[in-house]
Design a protein around this motif. Structure first.
Motif, PDB file in Angstrom:
ATOM      1  N   GLY A  15       8.559  12.131   2.072  1.00 38.32           N
ATOM      2  CA  GLY A  15       9.230  11.152   1.234  1.00 38.32           C
ATOM      3  C   GLY A  15       8.809   9.736   1.555  1.00 38.32           C
ATOM      4  O   GLY A  15       8.585   8.923   0.670  1.00 38.32           O
ATOM      5  N   SER A  16       8.670   9.422   2.825  1.00 40.60           N
ATOM      6  CA  SER A  16       8.272   8.075   3.194  1.00 40.60           C
ATOM      7  C   SER A  16       6.805   7.811   2.858  1.00 40.60           C
ATOM      8  O   SER A  16       6.431   6.680   2.586  1.00 40.60           O
ATOM      9  N   GLN A  17       5.980   8.854   2.853  1.00 37.44           N
ATOM     10  CA  GLN A  17       4.585   8.667   2.484  1.00 37.44           C
ATOM     11  C   GLN A  17       4.440   8.381   1.001  1.00 37.44           C
ATOM     12  O   GLN A  17       3.485   7.751   0.582  1.00 37.44           O
ATOM     13  N   ASN A  18       5.372   8.840   0.188  1.00 41.59           N
ATOM     14  CA  ASN A  18       5.328   8.588  -1.243  1.00 41.59           C
ATOM     15  C   ASN A  18       5.977   7.265  -1.629  1.00 41.59           C
ATOM     16  O   ASN A  18       5.958   6.898  -2.787  1.00 41.59           O
ATOM     17  N   ALA A  21       3.180   4.885  -2.951  1.00 33.95           N
ATOM     18  CA  ALA A  21       2.042   5.529  -3.602  1.00 33.95           C
ATOM     19  C   ALA A  21       1.637   4.876  -4.918  1.00 33.95           C
ATOM     20  O   ALA A  21       0.478   4.926  -5.292  1.00 33.95           O
ATOM     21  N   ASP A  22       2.567   4.274  -5.625  1.00 34.64           N
ATOM     22  CA  ASP A  22       2.235   3.688  -6.926  1.00 34.64           C
ATOM     23  C   ASP A  22       2.170   2.161  -6.891  1.00 34.64           C
ATOM     24  O   ASP A  22       2.100   1.522  -7.933  1.00 34.64           O
ATOM     25  N   LEU A  23       2.172   1.575  -5.702  1.00 33.35           N
ATOM     26  CA  LEU A  23       2.144   0.122  -5.584  1.00 33.35           C
ATOM     27  C   LEU A  23       0.721  -0.420  -5.590  1.00 33.35           C
ATOM     28  O   LEU A  23      -0.212   0.249  -5.146  1.00 33.35           O
ATOM     29  N   SER A  24       0.575  -1.635  -6.077  1.00 28.80           N
ATOM     30  CA  SER A  24      -0.707  -2.320  -5.960  1.00 28.80           C
ATOM     31  C   SER A  24      -0.888  -2.744  -4.504  1.00 28.80           C
ATOM     32  O   SER A  24       0.045  -2.669  -3.701  1.00 28.80           O
ATOM     33  N   TYR A  25      -2.080  -3.210  -4.184  1.00 31.87           N
ATOM     34  CA  TYR A  25      -2.329  -3.665  -2.810  1.00 31.87           C
ATOM     35  C   TYR A  25      -1.374  -4.794  -2.448  1.00 31.87           C
ATOM     36  O   TYR A  25      -0.762  -4.770  -1.376  1.00 31.87           O
ATOM     37  N   ASN A  26      -1.228  -5.793  -3.320  1.00 37.16           N
ATOM     38  CA  ASN A  26      -0.366  -6.940  -3.014  1.00 37.16           C
ATOM     39  C   ASN A  26       1.093  -6.527  -2.848  1.00 37.16           C
ATOM     40  O   ASN A  26       1.783  -7.036  -1.961  1.00 37.16           O
ATOM     41  N   GLU A  27       1.553  -5.613  -3.688  1.00 37.01           N
ATOM     42  CA  GLU A  27       2.936  -5.137  -3.564  1.00 37.01           C
ATOM     43  C   GLU A  27       3.147  -4.391  -2.247  1.00 37.01           C
ATOM     44  O   GLU A  27       4.140  -4.614  -1.555  1.00 37.01           O
ATOM     45  N   ALA A  28       2.205  -3.516  -1.909  1.00 41.55           N
ATOM     46  CA  ALA A  28       2.319  -2.752  -0.670  1.00 41.55           C
ATOM     47  C   ALA A  28       2.220  -3.675   0.547  1.00 41.55           C
ATOM     48  O   ALA A  28       2.946  -3.494   1.531  1.00 41.55           O
ATOM     49  N   HIS A  29       1.355  -4.666   0.471  1.00 43.05           N
ATOM     50  CA  HIS A  29       1.193  -5.601   1.594  1.00 43.05           C
ATOM     51  C   HIS A  29       2.462  -6.425   1.795  1.00 43.05           C
ATOM     52  O   HIS A  29       2.906  -6.623   2.937  1.00 43.05           O
ATOM     53  N   THR A  30       3.048  -6.880   0.709  1.00 41.81           N
ATOM     54  CA  THR A  30       4.301  -7.640   0.798  1.00 41.81           C
ATOM     55  C   THR A  30       5.423  -6.767   1.355  1.00 41.81           C
ATOM     56  O   THR A  30       6.182  -7.207   2.226  1.00 41.81           O
ATOM     57  N   ALA A  31       5.522  -5.526   0.867  1.00 39.32           N
ATOM     58  CA  ALA A  31       6.545  -4.610   1.373  1.00 39.32           C
ATOM     59  C   ALA A  31       6.329  -4.319   2.854  1.00 39.32           C
ATOM     60  O   ALA A  31       7.288  -4.224   3.625  1.00 39.32           O
ATOM     61  N   LEU A  32       5.070  -4.203   3.265  1.00 33.47           N
ATOM     62  CA  LEU A  32       4.755  -3.984   4.682  1.00 33.47           C
ATOM     63  C   LEU A  32       5.222  -5.165   5.517  1.00 33.47           C
ATOM     64  O   LEU A  32       5.850  -4.992   6.563  1.00 33.47           O
ATOM     65  N   GLN A  33       4.944  -6.371   5.061  1.00 32.93           N
ATOM     66  CA  GLN A  33       5.380  -7.567   5.795  1.00 32.93           C
ATOM     67  C   GLN A  33       6.901  -7.627   5.915  1.00 32.93           C
ATOM     68  O   GLN A  33       7.435  -7.967   6.977  1.00 32.93           O
ATOM     69  N   LEU A  34       7.594  -7.280   4.842  1.00 29.03           N
ATOM     70  CA  LEU A  34       9.065  -7.287   4.875  1.00 29.03           C
ATOM     71  C   LEU A  34       9.597  -6.225   5.843  1.00 29.03           C
ATOM     72  O   LEU A  34      10.543  -6.485   6.596  1.00 29.03           O
ATOM     73  N   LEU A  36       8.030  -4.990   8.457  1.00 30.18           N
ATOM     74  CA  LEU A  36       7.737  -5.422   9.823  1.00 30.18           C
ATOM     75  C   LEU A  36       8.696  -6.516  10.275  1.00 30.18           C
ATOM     76  O   LEU A  36       9.134  -6.519  11.428  1.00 30.18           O
ATOM     77  N   SER A  37       9.052  -7.416   9.378  1.00 25.36           N
ATOM     78  CA  SER A  37      10.038  -8.455   9.713  1.00 25.36           C
ATOM     79  C   SER A  37      11.386  -7.838  10.024  1.00 25.36           C
ATOM     80  O   SER A  37      12.060  -8.238  10.973  1.00 25.36           O
ATOM     81  N   ALA A  38      11.778  -6.854   9.229  1.00 27.73           N
ATOM     82  CA  ALA A  38      13.056  -6.183   9.464  1.00 27.73           C
ATOM     83  C   ALA A  38      13.048  -5.427  10.789  1.00 27.73           C
ATOM     84  O   ALA A  38      14.062  -5.367  11.481  1.00 27.73           O
ATOM     85  N   LEU A  39      11.894  -4.875  11.171  1.00 26.72           N
ATOM     86  CA  LEU A  39      11.800  -4.153  12.448  1.00 26.72           C
ATOM     87  C   LEU A  39      11.979  -5.089  13.642  1.00 26.72           C
ATOM     88  O   LEU A  39      12.364  -4.647  14.713  1.00 26.72           O
ATOM     89  N   ARG A  54       8.716   4.349   9.322  1.00 23.52           N
ATOM     90  CA  ARG A  54       8.083   5.281   8.373  1.00 23.52           C
ATOM     91  C   ARG A  54       7.710   4.576   7.076  1.00 23.52           C
ATOM     92  O   ARG A  54       6.646   4.827   6.513  1.00 23.52           O
ATOM     93  N   GLN A  55       8.591   3.710   6.597  1.00 25.32           N
ATOM     94  CA  GLN A  55       8.280   2.958   5.383  1.00 25.32           C
ATOM     95  C   GLN A  55       7.093   2.038   5.610  1.00 25.32           C
ATOM     96  O   GLN A  55       6.174   1.975   4.779  1.00 25.32           O
ATOM     97  N   ALA A  56       7.091   1.327   6.729  1.00 25.98           N
ATOM     98  CA  ALA A  56       5.983   0.418   7.037  1.00 25.98           C
ATOM     99  C   ALA A  56       4.677   1.193   7.116  1.00 25.98           C
ATOM    100  O   ALA A  56       3.646   0.746   6.609  1.00 25.98           O
ATOM    101  N   ARG A  57       4.717   2.360   7.729  1.00 20.97           N
ATOM    102  CA  ARG A  57       3.504   3.185   7.848  1.00 20.97           C
ATOM    103  C   ARG A  57       3.005   3.618   6.470  1.00 20.97           C
ATOM    104  O   ARG A  57       1.812   3.630   6.198  1.00 20.97           O
TER     105      ARG A  57
END
Length: 91
Positions: A15-18, A21-34, A36-39, A54-57
């Motif tokens: 579930g976390s790997q999906n 899956a449908d995000l653009s690079y910029n969307e995924a990168h922004t979500a990754l940054q958020l 990591l900040s939350a972590l 798991r979400q960040a990964r």
């Protein structure tokens, strides 16, 4: 009982790997940054940290997949050709 827990973790991992899956690079990168900040928050419990990790990964995996796709397209490009030959669609 341990087998049931392993199965549920597998479902959580899938579930976390999906997640991205449908995000653009910029969307995924922004979500990754958020994520990591939350972590970095000091008031997280272990379960929340695990979920955020798991979400960040998953977001990181999506970014890497998009970059690999672009790299393949660039490598396939040959001088003199107008169009890039796509090697496959991202899923």
């Amino acid at each position: 009982m341990p087998k049931a827990k392993a199965t549920s973790k597998t479902k959580e991992d899938e579930g976390s790997q999906n997640v991205g899956a449908d995000l653009s690079y910029n969307e995924a990168h922004t979500a990754l940054q958020l994520a990591l900040s939350a972590l970095q928050a000091t008031d997280l419990d272990v379960e929340a940290m695990t979920g955020l990790y798991r979400q960040a990964r998953a977001y990181l995996d999506r970014c890497e997949a998009v970059l690999a796709h672009v790299e393949q397209e660039v490598m396939m490009w040959q001088e003199g050709e107008i169009a890039v030959v796509p090697f496959k669609e991202l899923t």
